[in-house]
Design an enzyme around this catalytic site. Structure first.
Site, PDB file in Angstrom:
ATOM      1  N   LYS A 130       0.826  -1.215   0.000  1.00  0.00           N
ATOM      2  CA  LYS A 130       0.000   0.000   0.000  1.00  0.00           C
ATOM      3  C   LYS A 130       0.862   1.267   0.000  1.00  0.00           C
ATOM      4  O   LYS A 130       0.598   2.203  -0.751  1.00  0.00           O
ATOM      5  CB  LYS A 130      -0.937   0.009   1.219  1.00  0.00           C
ATOM      6  CG  LYS A 130      -1.954  -1.102   1.241  1.00  0.00           C
ATOM      7  CD  LYS A 130      -2.972  -0.915   2.354  1.00  0.00           C
ATOM      8  CE  LYS A 130      -2.346  -0.900   3.731  1.00  0.00           C
ATOM      9  NZ  LYS A 130      -1.682  -2.184   4.074  1.00  0.00           N
ATOM     10  N   ARG A 172     -10.855   1.855   9.236  1.00  0.00           N
ATOM     11  CA  ARG A 172     -10.484   0.477   9.551  1.00  0.00           C
ATOM     12  C   ARG A 172     -11.700  -0.384   9.890  1.00  0.00           C
ATOM     13  O   ARG A 172     -11.598  -1.605   9.941  1.00  0.00           O
ATOM     14  CB  ARG A 172      -9.509   0.436  10.726  1.00  0.00           C
ATOM     15  CG  ARG A 172      -8.140   1.017  10.425  1.00  0.00           C
ATOM     16  CD  ARG A 172      -7.212   0.838  11.607  1.00  0.00           C
ATOM     17  NE  ARG A 172      -5.893   1.435  11.388  1.00  0.00           N
ATOM     18  CZ  ARG A 172      -4.895   0.819  10.785  1.00  0.00           C
ATOM     19  NH1 ARG A 172      -5.048  -0.419  10.346  1.00  0.00           N
ATOM     20  NH2 ARG A 172      -3.724   1.422  10.638  1.00  0.00           N
ATOM     21  N   ARG A 215      11.920 -11.072   4.625  1.00  0.00           N
ATOM     22  CA  ARG A 215      12.516  -9.748   4.449  1.00  0.00           C
ATOM     23  C   ARG A 215      13.634  -9.466   5.460  1.00  0.00           C
ATOM     24  O   ARG A 215      13.554  -9.881   6.612  1.00  0.00           O
ATOM     25  CB  ARG A 215      11.440  -8.660   4.610  1.00  0.00           C
ATOM     26  CG  ARG A 215      10.332  -8.724   3.580  1.00  0.00           C
ATOM     27  CD  ARG A 215       9.404  -7.534   3.652  1.00  0.00           C
ATOM     28  NE  ARG A 215       8.750  -7.363   4.940  1.00  0.00           N
ATOM     29  CZ  ARG A 215       7.689  -6.580   5.139  1.00  0.00           C
ATOM     30  NH1 ARG A 215       7.182  -5.906   4.126  1.00  0.00           N
ATOM     31  NH2 ARG A 215       7.144  -6.469   6.332  1.00  0.00           N
ATOM     32  N   ARG A 238      16.596  -8.013  10.780  1.00  0.00           N
ATOM     33  CA  ARG A 238      15.207  -8.351  10.478  1.00  0.00           C
ATOM     34  C   ARG A 238      14.304  -7.732  11.536  1.00  0.00           C
ATOM     35  O   ARG A 238      14.681  -7.656  12.710  1.00  0.00           O
ATOM     36  CB  ARG A 238      14.997  -9.871  10.488  1.00  0.00           C
ATOM     37  CG  ARG A 238      15.759 -10.633   9.434  1.00  0.00           C
ATOM     38  CD  ARG A 238      15.501 -12.129   9.568  1.00  0.00           C
ATOM     39  NE  ARG A 238      16.382 -12.903   8.707  1.00  0.00           N
ATOM     40  CZ  ARG A 238      16.076 -13.259   7.451  1.00  0.00           C
ATOM     41  NH1 ARG A 238      14.906 -12.919   6.935  1.00  0.00           N
ATOM     42  NH2 ARG A 238      16.937 -13.949   6.720  1.00  0.00           N
ATOM     43  N   ARG A 261      -1.441 -11.424  11.843  1.00  0.00           N
ATOM     44  CA  ARG A 261      -1.793 -10.126  11.265  1.00  0.00           C
ATOM     45  C   ARG A 261      -2.756 -10.288  10.097  1.00  0.00           C
ATOM     46  O   ARG A 261      -3.692  -9.485   9.923  1.00  0.00           O
ATOM     47  CB  ARG A 261      -0.530  -9.395  10.817  1.00  0.00           C
ATOM     48  CG  ARG A 261       0.269  -8.821  11.981  1.00  0.00           C
ATOM     49  CD  ARG A 261       1.734  -8.636  11.677  1.00  0.00           C
ATOM     50  NE  ARG A 261       2.010  -7.744  10.568  1.00  0.00           N
ATOM     51  CZ  ARG A 261       3.219  -7.581  10.037  1.00  0.00           C
ATOM     52  NH1 ARG A 261       4.242  -8.282  10.493  1.00  0.00           N
ATOM     53  NH2 ARG A 261       3.404  -6.753   9.042  1.00  0.00           N
TER      54      ARG A 261
END
Length: 220
Positions: free
Chosen positions: A15, A90, A129, A162, A174
């Site tokens: 996003k 939200r 990541r 990380r 999540r």
């Protein structure tokens, strides 16, 4: 005011990246509720003073305060070309309140764009990541490793880190929370016939082109 866009999507869906590209492509302004709250508090606006008192008491800022801050911001001349809302709404209640706020000025949500991801692929994307500890350049265990193992391509640093929450278990939690929270929003904007679904597992440039097509169409 120009188009009012809402970007929906779980953490890691891109996003923020796509919002910045929409700013570049169309002159839109990304409005993050967190940034708006901090700016209003720093500026000492009436709504900012209310927000500061709530936050100093260790409480959550209410929807009506957020809406008041958003209303003030949308009155600024730099948002004339349109806005991208980040982090708000939200919930379905917040979405309805936003509809009311926009209606006061004769506006409405132009498009709610849902960046759709495959959960297991998203878990692999996020949990792999890591970044250079020196310059912050991003890497990935599978998709983007340094050209020379252990050395950052950008700055030559040899330390990497990380995020503590970039692990499979946390990402699953999540995603579950996102789906539960966002499902009513998807239904809300679908009823208003402004929902646009965009597959977000492809290339950044491909997604950018799809979003540009949508914005060009709905803003015409």
């Amino acid at each position: 005011m120009g188009p009012v866009l809402i970007l929906l999507g779980p953490p890691g869906a891109g996003k923020g990246t796509q919002a910045r590209m929409l700013e570049e492509d169309f002159g839109l302004v990304q409005l993050s509720t967190g940034d708006l709250l901090r700016a209003a508090v720093a500026a000492g606006t009436e709504a900012g003073k209310r927000a500061k008192a709530v936050m100093e008491a260790g409480q959550l800022v209410s929807d009506d305060i957020v809406l008041a801050i958003l209303k003030d911001r949308m009155a600024a001349p730099d948002v004339a070309k349109g806005i991208i809302l980040d982090g708000f709404p939200r919930t379905a209640g917040q979405a309805a309140a936003l509809d009311g706020l926009l209606a006061e000025g004769g506006g409405k949500v132009t498009a709610a764009i849902s960046l759709e991801v495959e959960d297991e692929a998203m878990i692999a994307r996020v949990s792999g990541r890591y970044t250079c500890a020196t310059c912050g350049e991003g890497y990935h265990d599978e998709f983007k490793q340094p050209a020379h193992a252990g050395t950052c391509d950008k700055c030559g640093g040899t330390g990497f880190k990380r995020r503590a929450d970039d692990n499979a278990e946390t990402v699953r939690e999540r995603l579950a929370a996102y789906h539960a929270q966002t499902a009513p929003l998807i239904a809300h904007y679908d009823r208003l016939q402004v929902l646009e679904r965009v597959p977000a597992m492809g290339s950044i440039t491909g997604i950018r082109a799809r979003l540009a097509e949508i914005v060009g169409r709905v803003a015409a």
